[in-house]
Design an enzyme around this catalytic site. Sequence first.
Site, mmCIF file in Angstrom:
data_model
loop_
_atom_site.group_PDB
_atom_site.id
_atom_site.type_symbol
_atom_site.label_atom_id
_atom_site.label_comp_id
_atom_site.label_asym_id
_atom_site.label_seq_id
_atom_site.Cartn_x
_atom_site.Cartn_y
_atom_site.Cartn_z
ATOM 1 N N GLU A 251 0.871 -1.101 -0.397
ATOM 2 C CA GLU A 251 0.353 -0.336 -0.426
ATOM 3 C C GLU A 251 0.820 1.140 -0.373
ATOM 4 O O GLU A 251 2.000 1.541 1.000
ATOM 5 C CB GLU A 251 -0.688 -0.379 1.059
ATOM 6 C CG GLU A 251 -1.787 -1.462 1.554
ATOM 7 C CD GLU A 251 -3.340 -1.190 0.409
ATOM 8 O OE1 GLU A 251 -3.120 0.166 0.177
ATOM 9 O OE2 GLU A 251 -3.893 -1.947 0.437
ATOM 10 N N CYS A 285 -3.108 8.836 3.468
ATOM 11 C CA CYS A 285 -2.675 8.350 1.543
ATOM 12 C C CYS A 285 -3.382 8.801 0.616
ATOM 13 O O CYS A 285 -3.010 8.759 -0.351
ATOM 14 C CB CYS A 285 -2.367 6.802 1.830
ATOM 15 S SG CYS A 285 -3.598 5.584 2.867
HETATM 16 P P1 NAD Z 1 7.934 5.273 4.580
HETATM 17 O O1 NAD Z 1 7.669 4.487 3.120
HETATM 18 O O2 NAD Z 1 8.953 5.975 4.288
HETATM 19 O O3 NAD Z 1 8.206 4.105 6.000
HETATM 20 C C1 NAD Z 1 7.216 3.547 6.004
HETATM 21 C C2 NAD Z 1 8.369 2.317 7.102
HETATM 22 O O4 NAD Z 1 8.770 1.645 5.762
HETATM 23 C C3 NAD Z 1 8.533 3.053 8.420
HETATM 24 O O5 NAD Z 1 8.387 2.237 9.108
HETATM 25 C C4 NAD Z 1 10.128 2.744 7.453
HETATM 26 O O6 NAD Z 1 11.145 2.751 8.700
HETATM 27 C C5 NAD Z 1 10.595 1.622 6.963
HETATM 28 N N1 NAD Z 1 11.340 1.263 6.012
HETATM 29 C C6 NAD Z 1 12.145 2.597 5.605
HETATM 30 N N2 NAD Z 1 13.147 1.612 4.604
HETATM 31 C C7 NAD Z 1 13.662 0.422 4.875
HETATM 32 C C8 NAD Z 1 13.742 -0.746 4.081
HETATM 33 N N3 NAD Z 1 14.644 -0.185 3.158
HETATM 34 N N4 NAD Z 1 13.205 -1.619 4.231
HETATM 35 C C9 NAD Z 1 11.806 -2.002 4.624
HETATM 36 N N5 NAD Z 1 11.546 -1.169 5.270
HETATM 37 C C10 NAD Z 1 11.820 0.023 5.257
HETATM 38 O O7 NAD Z 1 6.670 5.846 4.300
HETATM 39 P P2 NAD Z 1 6.678 6.995 5.970
HETATM 40 O O8 NAD Z 1 6.996 8.609 5.219
HETATM 41 O O9 NAD Z 1 6.865 6.242 6.894
HETATM 42 O O10 NAD Z 1 4.425 6.813 5.157
HETATM 43 C C11 NAD Z 1 4.346 8.146 4.037
HETATM 44 C C12 NAD Z 1 4.362 7.531 2.842
HETATM 45 O O11 NAD Z 1 3.261 6.065 3.286
HETATM 46 C C13 NAD Z 1 3.574 7.986 1.496
HETATM 47 O O12 NAD Z 1 3.992 8.104 0.894
HETATM 48 C C14 NAD Z 1 1.495 7.630 2.027
HETATM 49 O O13 NAD Z 1 1.156 8.037 1.284
HETATM 50 C C15 NAD Z 1 2.101 6.477 2.802
HETATM 51 N N6 NAD Z 1 1.207 5.703 2.810
HETATM 52 C C16 NAD Z 1 0.139 4.608 1.412
HETATM 53 C C17 NAD Z 1 -0.401 4.072 2.224
HETATM 54 C C18 NAD Z 1 -1.633 3.305 1.385
HETATM 55 O O14 NAD Z 1 -3.084 2.520 2.236
HETATM 56 N N7 NAD Z 1 -1.442 3.056 0.386
HETATM 57 C C19 NAD Z 1 -1.465 4.413 3.074
HETATM 58 C C20 NAD Z 1 -0.555 4.989 4.789
HETATM 59 C C21 NAD Z 1 0.311 5.540 4.057
#
Ligand code: NAD
Length: 477
Positions: A251, A285
């Site tokens: 997602e 999101c």
């Molecule tokens: P992010 O991708 O920076 O981080 C999300 C998670 O991934 C964190 O727990 C982080 O520690 C982890 N992470 C970071 N690098 C990683 C790697 N290389 N391997 C595995 N895990 C890793 O996202 P964010 O800034 O926390 O959230 C905001 C984003 O999320 C926005 O783009 C938003 O649109 C999206 N979002 C999507 C949905 C959906 O349902 N589609 C819902 C909520 C948020």
Amino acid sequence: MNRLIDVPADHHTALLTEITPTEGRTRQILDPATGEQVGLAPEHTIEDLEAAVARAQAAQPAWAALGHAERSALLLRAADAIDAKAEALAHILTREQGKPLNGPNARFEVGGASGWLRAAATTPLEPEIVFDDGDTHAEVHYRPIGVVGAIGPWNWPQMITVWQIAPALRMGNTVVVKPSEYTPLSVLALVSVINEVLPEGVLNIVVGGREVGAALSGHPAIGKIMFTGSTSTGKAIIRSSADTVKRLTLELGGNDAGIVLPDVDPAAIAEGLFWGAFINTGQTCAALKRLYVHDDIYDEVVEALEKVASSMPMGVGTDEQNVLGPLQNRAQFDIVDRLVEAAKASGARVVLGGEPDREQPGYFYPTTLVADIDNDNALVAEEQFGPALPIIRYSDIDEAVTMANGLDVGLGASVWSGSRERAREVAARIEAGTVWINSHGGVHPMIPFGGAKQSGYGLEFGVEGLKSLGVPQVING
Ligand code: NAD
């Protein structure tokens, strides 16, 4: 001015104390509204991750052997436990994430967490007979995958954790959760409450940054990753999971378009447009992130939206009157600030907001509406993930659909019209996982949700969501 009201300390301090580490390295978590310390989070290591995966592996066979009925009963009790601690969970969420207690925010999120857990526990899932000609009888069953990794973002940390773990647990998997480094306390508290009920080792949590996330998504003992976060991290997870051919539900980010047709009543839709865009202060999101309005009605819609937007109080989330809060972190504040400044420099018209106080202790960015902006402006083309909505003028519906489809993401979208028929015709042409009509962003535990294009793949919620946490097995004969 906003005033801080006195919150009874016992609302959340007992739960915070329970999750405060007594050994190992810790990190201060600060309140994004005030800069004050909320609590201490552990800093787990790769060895801690290994131990959590081992606990989950050890617990999985007995959890699977319990069967659907017993697992469902335990998950319903876990939902009761969430309800019993709802105020404490909401206060921790408000202090750490920033979202106010009131409005569609912290209490709403905790309610959603318990509601989704109940739905995952009670949705029936029977084996499907897919073929029977009297000779061959074929059924599809959904077996447990094993251990599932759940990696989440900071915007709706408790609700999204439940979206990931509830179907996983229901289907007989055990779980290792890795919350965002920005909101670990909210998820630690949630897991602690659920674990009052679940057997040892079924639900585990490891707190760390991207290295821990990367190690989890490459771990050979993990069968599936449920990931919610940005598109760029989603791509990293696809790569790190490739060697072990993990199943993935992704997602990812979005930049949802809303198209307003000329036959609407602006005053009637203004509040729906507002919450579609500004829920969780824009950090959602599937929020409305670019609004396309027909020329005939453009000025009226902008005016009606400004009226609603300027009446919504923003401030410290523990103040019961507020419905909008700060951005969760400095990096997100800087993104919104940069994009609005770029819009201003291009000559776009700031109708409301756009002048943040950059010296304040909290990351408050004022509710901002930007009109008469070009479609190729960065505030339109990039995901702002904050309280700044660009409003683009169009005169021809084909042009509006082309602009809506012009990006490489497609999570949600909406069409606003006095005619449902007309709106449905336009909706069918939009490249997005969900298209809402006369609303934006509402989700329901029985309605599948997922992205198109680079907003990800895999469906959550309902029967489809349960199936995606099982390995389909055909019994043929
Ligand atoms: P992010 O991708 O920076 O981080 C999300 C998670 O991934 C964190 O727990 C982080 O520690 C982890 N992470 C970071 N690098 C990683 C790697 N290389 N391997 C595995 N895990 C890793 O996202 P964010 O800034 O926390 O959230 C905001 C984003 O999320 C926005 O783009 C938003 O649109 C999206 N979002 C999507 C949905 C959906 O349902 N589609 C819902 C909520 C948020």
